[in-house]
Design an enzyme around this catalytic site. Structure first.
Site, PDB file in Angstrom:
ATOM      1  N   ARG A  51      12.729  -1.701  10.596  1.00 18.02           N
ATOM      2  CA  ARG A  51      11.742  -1.241  11.571  1.00 18.02           C
ATOM      3  C   ARG A  51      11.596  -2.271  12.678  1.00 18.02           C
ATOM      4  O   ARG A  51      11.587  -3.472  12.401  1.00 18.02           O
ATOM      5  CB  ARG A  51      10.386  -1.058  10.869  1.00 18.02           C
ATOM      6  CG  ARG A  51      10.142   0.347  10.374  1.00 18.02           C
ATOM      7  CD  ARG A  51       8.941   0.441   9.477  1.00 18.02           C
ATOM      8  NE  ARG A  51       7.692  -0.069  10.047  1.00 18.02           N
ATOM      9  CZ  ARG A  51       6.504   0.035   9.446  1.00 18.02           C
ATOM     10  NH1 ARG A  51       6.420   0.647   8.271  1.00 18.02           N
ATOM     11  NH2 ARG A  51       5.423  -0.449   9.999  1.00 18.02           N
ATOM     12  N   LYS A  66       0.828  -1.215   0.000  1.00 15.74           N
ATOM     13  CA  LYS A  66       0.000   0.000   0.000  1.00 15.74           C
ATOM     14  C   LYS A  66       0.859   1.261   0.000  1.00 15.74           C
ATOM     15  O   LYS A  66       0.588   2.199  -0.741  1.00 15.74           O
ATOM     16  CB  LYS A  66      -0.923   0.039   1.245  1.00 15.74           C
ATOM     17  CG  LYS A  66      -1.800  -1.180   1.414  1.00 15.74           C
ATOM     18  CD  LYS A  66      -2.753  -1.026   2.591  1.00 15.74           C
ATOM     19  CE  LYS A  66      -2.097  -0.819   3.946  1.00 15.74           C
ATOM     20  NZ  LYS A  66      -1.279  -1.959   4.410  1.00 15.74           N
ATOM     21  N   ARG A 120      12.381  -5.967   4.470  1.00 17.45           N
ATOM     22  CA  ARG A 120      12.307  -4.516   4.244  1.00 17.45           C
ATOM     23  C   ARG A 120      13.367  -3.760   5.046  1.00 17.45           C
ATOM     24  O   ARG A 120      13.594  -4.040   6.210  1.00 17.45           O
ATOM     25  CB  ARG A 120      10.915  -4.034   4.639  1.00 17.45           C
ATOM     26  CG  ARG A 120      10.733  -2.528   4.501  1.00 17.45           C
ATOM     27  CD  ARG A 120       9.298  -2.137   4.408  1.00 17.45           C
ATOM     28  NE  ARG A 120       8.556  -2.327   5.645  1.00 17.45           N
ATOM     29  CZ  ARG A 120       7.258  -2.063   5.779  1.00 17.45           C
ATOM     30  NH1 ARG A 120       6.569  -1.627   4.734  1.00 17.45           N
ATOM     31  NH2 ARG A 120       6.642  -2.249   6.924  1.00 17.45           N
ATOM     32  N   ARG A 172      -8.309   1.579  10.220  1.00 20.59           N
ATOM     33  CA  ARG A 172      -7.865   0.231  10.566  1.00 20.59           C
ATOM     34  C   ARG A 172      -8.830  -0.447  11.526  1.00 20.59           C
ATOM     35  O   ARG A 172      -8.608  -1.606  11.883  1.00 20.59           O
ATOM     36  CB  ARG A 172      -6.507   0.311  11.238  1.00 20.59           C
ATOM     37  CG  ARG A 172      -5.335  -0.113  10.342  1.00 20.59           C
ATOM     38  CD  ARG A 172      -4.076   0.208  11.079  1.00 20.59           C
ATOM     39  NE  ARG A 172      -2.946  -0.571  10.751  1.00 20.59           N
ATOM     40  CZ  ARG A 172      -1.889  -0.089  10.073  1.00 20.59           C
ATOM     41  NH1 ARG A 172      -1.894   1.122   9.584  1.00 20.59           N
ATOM     42  NH2 ARG A 172      -0.840  -0.846   9.886  1.00 20.59           N
ATOM     43  N   ARG A 220       1.266  -8.489  14.176  1.00 26.50           N
ATOM     44  CA  ARG A 220       0.624  -7.499  13.292  1.00 26.50           C
ATOM     45  C   ARG A 220      -0.406  -8.182  12.388  1.00 26.50           C
ATOM     46  O   ARG A 220      -1.466  -7.619  12.110  1.00 26.50           O
ATOM     47  CB  ARG A 220       1.674  -6.778  12.442  1.00 26.50           C
ATOM     48  CG  ARG A 220       2.450  -5.749  13.259  1.00 26.50           C
ATOM     49  CD  ARG A 220       3.687  -5.303  12.521  1.00 26.50           C
ATOM     50  NE  ARG A 220       3.414  -4.393  11.438  1.00 26.50           N
ATOM     51  CZ  ARG A 220       4.296  -4.131  10.462  1.00 26.50           C
ATOM     52  NH1 ARG A 220       5.464  -4.723  10.450  1.00 26.50           N
ATOM     53  NH2 ARG A 220       3.988  -3.272   9.514  1.00 26.50           N
TER      54      ARG A 220
HETATM   55  P1  AMP Z   1       2.124   1.084   9.118  1.00 23.23           P
HETATM   56  O1  AMP Z   1       3.289   1.950   8.807  1.00 23.23           O
HETATM   57  O2  AMP Z   1       0.865   1.481   8.410  1.00 23.23           O
HETATM   58  O3  AMP Z   1       2.432  -0.391   8.964  1.00 23.23           O
HETATM   59  O4  AMP Z   1       1.792   1.303  10.674  1.00 23.23           O
HETATM   60  C1  AMP Z   1       2.735   0.990  11.659  1.00 23.23           C
HETATM   61  C2  AMP Z   1       2.081   0.943  13.022  1.00 23.23           C
HETATM   62  O5  AMP Z   1       1.519   2.234  13.327  1.00 23.23           O
HETATM   63  C3  AMP Z   1       0.915  -0.006  13.165  1.00 23.23           C
HETATM   64  O6  AMP Z   1       1.323  -1.339  13.442  1.00 23.23           O
HETATM   65  C4  AMP Z   1       0.165   0.612  14.348  1.00 23.23           C
HETATM   66  O7  AMP Z   1       0.823   0.358  15.563  1.00 23.23           O
HETATM   67  C5  AMP Z   1       0.311   2.101  14.054  1.00 23.23           C
HETATM   68  N1  AMP Z   1      -0.797   2.594  13.207  1.00 23.23           N
HETATM   69  C6  AMP Z   1      -0.707   3.101  11.950  1.00 23.23           C
HETATM   70  N2  AMP Z   1      -1.909   3.455  11.482  1.00 23.23           N
HETATM   71  C7  AMP Z   1      -2.799   3.172  12.474  1.00 23.23           C
HETATM   72  C8  AMP Z   1      -4.205   3.288  12.606  1.00 23.23           C
HETATM   73  N3  AMP Z   1      -4.968   3.768  11.604  1.00 23.23           N
HETATM   74  N4  AMP Z   1      -4.769   2.907  13.776  1.00 23.23           N
HETATM   75  C9  AMP Z   1      -4.037   2.440  14.793  1.00 23.23           C
HETATM   76  N5  AMP Z   1      -2.705   2.276  14.729  1.00 23.23           N
HETATM   77  C10 AMP Z   1      -2.083   2.634  13.583  1.00 23.23           C
END
Ligand code: AMP
Length: 218
Positions: free
Chosen positions: A160, A13, A127, A88, A171
């Site tokens: 990360r 994404k 990654r 989410r 996750r």
């Molecule tokens: P991402 O970079 O989208 O994979 O997000 C990394 C982490 O940020 C996730 O595993 C959550 O801990 C937090 N996070 C990102 N977006 C959200 C969201 N919309 N709601 C809750 N936590 C989020």
């Protein structure tokens, strides 16, 4: 164009959002990126989010909802946006509907990246990200010219915390439990379109162009 990209972590994404954002001149809004920025800047939001993120849990709805409410009220999202990693949870989706309703805007399309688990695990565990400019690499698929060093800016690459193997599993469970119900949520609203998240960048981009044409969004 107002889009939501929905799918598990590692579906592509973020990578696809960057391409679409450049080609169509619409902002890419990633709550994950916003939260990582907040952590870097030691802001209260960052402090509240860090523990959840490191464990692969979702940050509480109220925190991300406020971030998005602020971001959508900015001038440069008036004409469109790509939401990546938000909503989410069902609560976030309902809140988004209500904010957009107040702004007399609507979502054009929700694109679901249907992705196999082995592809997700391969992508996430390989990654690497540049600490300085944020460019993404993959140890096998997109390796940098010099191991550990960014081609674009010579910054150091890092993994990360939540891309480490133990956290990836959590996750994915969190995604299944809390985020995957949104597939039905948007299907019922007639907004959902599906592409394969197993495709590499170029092929996935072509799937988007096809969807845009079918939906008269170009
Ligand atoms: P991402 O970079 O989208 O994979 O997000 C990394 C982490 O940020 C996730 O595993 C959550 O801990 C937090 N996070 C990102 N977006 C959200 C969201 N919309 N709601 C809750 N936590 C989020």
């Amino acid at each position: 164009m107002r889009l939501i990209l929905l799918g598990p972590p590692g579906a592509g994404k973020g990578t696809q959002s960057k391409v679409l954002s450049e080609k169509f001149h619409i902002p890419h809004i990633s709550t994950g990126d916003m939260l990582r920025e907040a952590i870097k800047g030691n802001s209260p939001v960052g402090l509240a989010a860090q523990e959840y993120m490191n464990r692969g849990e979702l940050v509480p709805d109220d925190v991300v909802i406020e971030l998005i409410r602020d971001r959508l009220s900015k001038k440069n999202s008036e004409d469109g946006f790509i939401l990546d990693g938000f909503p989410r949870t069902k609560k976030q989706a309902e809140m988004l509907d209500s904010v957009l309703h107040t702004m007399k805007r609507g979502i054009d399309m929700v694109v679901y990246f249907n992705t196999s688990t082995d592809v997700i695990i391969r992508r996430l565990s390989g990654r690497r990200i540049c600490r300085s400019c944020g460019t993404n690499y993959h140890v096998k698929n997109i390796p940098p010219k010099v191991q550990g060093i960014c081609d674009a800016c010579s910054g150091t690459l890092y993994q990360r915390e939540d891309d480490k193997e133990g956290t990836i599993k959590n996750r994915l469970e969190v995604y299944e439990r809390q985020t995957s119900p949104l597939i039905d949520y948007y299907e019922e609203k007639g907004k959902l379109r599906t592409i394969s998240g197993d495709l590499e960048l170029e092929e996935a981009y072509k799937s988007f162009l096809k969807l845009f044409t079918e939906e008269n969004l170009l």
